[in-house]
Enzyme design. Structure first.
Site, PDB file in Angstrom:
ATOM      1  N   PRO A  30      -7.286 -45.954  14.952  1.00 19.38           N
ATOM      2  CA  PRO A  30      -7.232 -46.140  16.404  1.00 19.38           C
ATOM      3  C   PRO A  30      -5.786 -46.414  16.832  1.00 19.38           C
ATOM      4  CG  PRO A  30      -8.930 -47.523  15.411  1.00 19.38           C
ATOM      5  CD  PRO A  30      -8.106 -46.977  14.290  1.00 19.38           C
ATOM      6  N   LYS A  31      -5.434 -45.978  18.031  1.00 20.28           N
ATOM      7  CA  LYS A  31      -4.096 -46.250  18.564  1.00 20.28           C
ATOM      8  C   LYS A  31      -4.175 -47.465  19.480  1.00 20.28           C
ATOM      9  CE  LYS A  31      -0.113 -44.237  20.867  1.00 20.28           C
ATOM     10  NZ  LYS A  31       0.116 -45.471  21.675  1.00 20.28           N
ATOM     11  N   TRP A  32      -3.475 -48.517  19.117  1.00 22.06           N
ATOM     12  CA  TRP A  32      -3.560 -49.786  19.825  1.00 22.06           C
ATOM     13  C   TRP A  32      -2.615 -49.812  21.012  1.00 22.06           C
ATOM     14  CZ3 TRP A  32      -7.211 -53.297  18.450  1.00 22.06           C
ATOM     15  CH2 TRP A  32      -7.884 -53.042  17.246  1.00 22.06           C
ATOM     16  N   ASP A 177      -5.728 -46.725  22.991  1.00 25.57           N
ATOM     17  CA  ASP A 177      -4.949 -45.645  23.596  1.00 25.57           C
ATOM     18  C   ASP A 177      -5.349 -44.253  23.139  1.00 25.57           C
ATOM     19  OD1 ASP A 177      -3.180 -46.048  25.563  1.00 25.57           O
ATOM     20  OD2 ASP A 177      -1.424 -46.314  24.308  1.00 25.57           O
TER      21      ASP A 177
END
Length: 362
Positions: A30-32, A177
């Site tokens: 996941p893109k934080w 994100d």
């Protein structure tokens, strides 16, 4: 510090692509949506370094003891500082943590404590891991933090594309994100765009209510368009800007917008923003031009336009009623009435609880 990898170190970066890659061998994460940080520990000495190599220790005092308790005595980690509240990430709360007053920092450290989400390991002990493939760095990271406790977390990772696609859909509502894709054999390459990021994008029709000059050609070229949407009270709220125009387009825009500049301020919904620094971002009516510590002395003055133009823009996601990042121009919408440009057109993504990632809290 006397580490195998000493500060300052610029973090490894990612380039944007349109879809989760199919070919090749990847690790997906996941893109934080937080502050990118590198954390250095040498015994009792801790450094939380920002993406632009500034120290952040003073702004996150609640994290120092936690890092001393849970990190190996000598290590360098790459990750993200985040704040999670009410089932989603809160970037606005994170920004408020960067405050000049020590008393305010202390209060916010208690009211909105942060968390670390780590996703890479540059060194541990005397071992420099930057030349090791990412799959090995990830394995060592998981081994070191198998018993990590909040507010320390290790980002989820998978080699299955279908899982990554599921995350891409489900986790957006929690404020994530998008998705990161990292080659299995990727070495750590500071300041190079060698990873991939896949971010959400959708479109929106907005009212163009003003513009700012291009900083290098004020009075000659348009730099950005100021965008607005009508709320339920029929107030035009400032929601962001669209920019990144070529020089030719910037000059053409000035000619195109000139007729809409005539008598623009007479009945403009944002005409009173100059009367107070606070009115520009009051909770009831958001307008452009407000001063804050985030403006850092930038010229936020703007030129009003009669709010008669509608533009379609591409954006990633909304946060607190604004575009989280700069929007991108797609086309003019001469078929739309400005009053039809409301918040109702926006896609609302239900939050996916962070329990799957923050399994034990914070």
């Amino acid at each position: 510090m006397n580490l195998a990898v000493n500060p300052p170190v610029l973090p490894m970066l990612a380039k944007r692509v349109d879809e989760v890659p199919v070919k090749g061998k990847w690790i997906y994460e996941p893109k934080w949506d937080g502050f990118r940080v590198l954390v250095f520990r040498d015994g009792d000495e801790i450094l939380i370094q920002s993406r632009d190599v500034k120290p952040l220790n003073r702004y996150f005092p609640e994290m120092i003891d936690t890092l001393r308790k849970q990190l190996p005595s000598k290590c360098v980690l790459d990750g993200e500082l985040v704040i999670a509240r009410e089932g989603r990430l809160d970037f606005d709360a994170l920004q408020l943590r960067i405050h000049p007053a020590a008393s305010r920092v202390k209060l916010l450290a208690t009211e909105t404590p942060a968390s670390f989400v780590f996703f890479d390991l540059l060194c541990t002990g005397d071992r420099d891991l930057r030349s090791e493939p990412f799959r090995k760095r990830r394995a060592v990271l998981e081994s070191l933090f198998r018993s990590a406790r909040p507010p320390i977390h290790i980002t989820p990772a998978t080699e299955k594309r279908e899982v990554a696609l599921d995350w891409f859909k489900r986790f957006e509502g929690a404020g994530l994100d998008g998705i990161m894709a990292k080659p299995l054999d990727l070495t750590y390459q500071p300041d190079k765009r060698v990873m991939l990021k896949i971010k959400h994008e959708r479109d929106c029709d907005c009212v163009v209510a003003g513009f700012r000059w291009y900083r290098k050609a004020a009075g000659k070229e348009v730099g950005s368009l100021l965008l607005g949407l009508y709320d339920n009270a029929k107030l035009l709220q400032h929601v962001g800007v669209c920019a990144s125009f070529t020089g030719e387009i910037r000059r053409e825009l000035l000619d195109f917008l000139t007729p809409y500049r005539r008598n623009a301020l007479r009945n403009h919904p944002w005409k009173n923003w100059e009367s107070s620094e606070d009115i520009a971002d009051s909770g009831e009516h958001r307008m452009p031009g407000g001063k804050s510590r985030w403006s850092q002395g930038k010229d936020l003055s703007w030129e009003p336009l009669r709010p008669e133009l509608v533009v379609e823009v591409a954006y990633e996601h909304m946060q607190s009623g604004r575009f989280r990042h700069m929007a991108h121009f797609r086309r003019w919408r001469t078929d739309r009435r400005p009053t039809s440009c409301t918040f109702a057109q926006l896609e609302v993504i239900p939050p996916e609880e962070l329990k799957a990632i923050f399994a034990h809290g914070r």
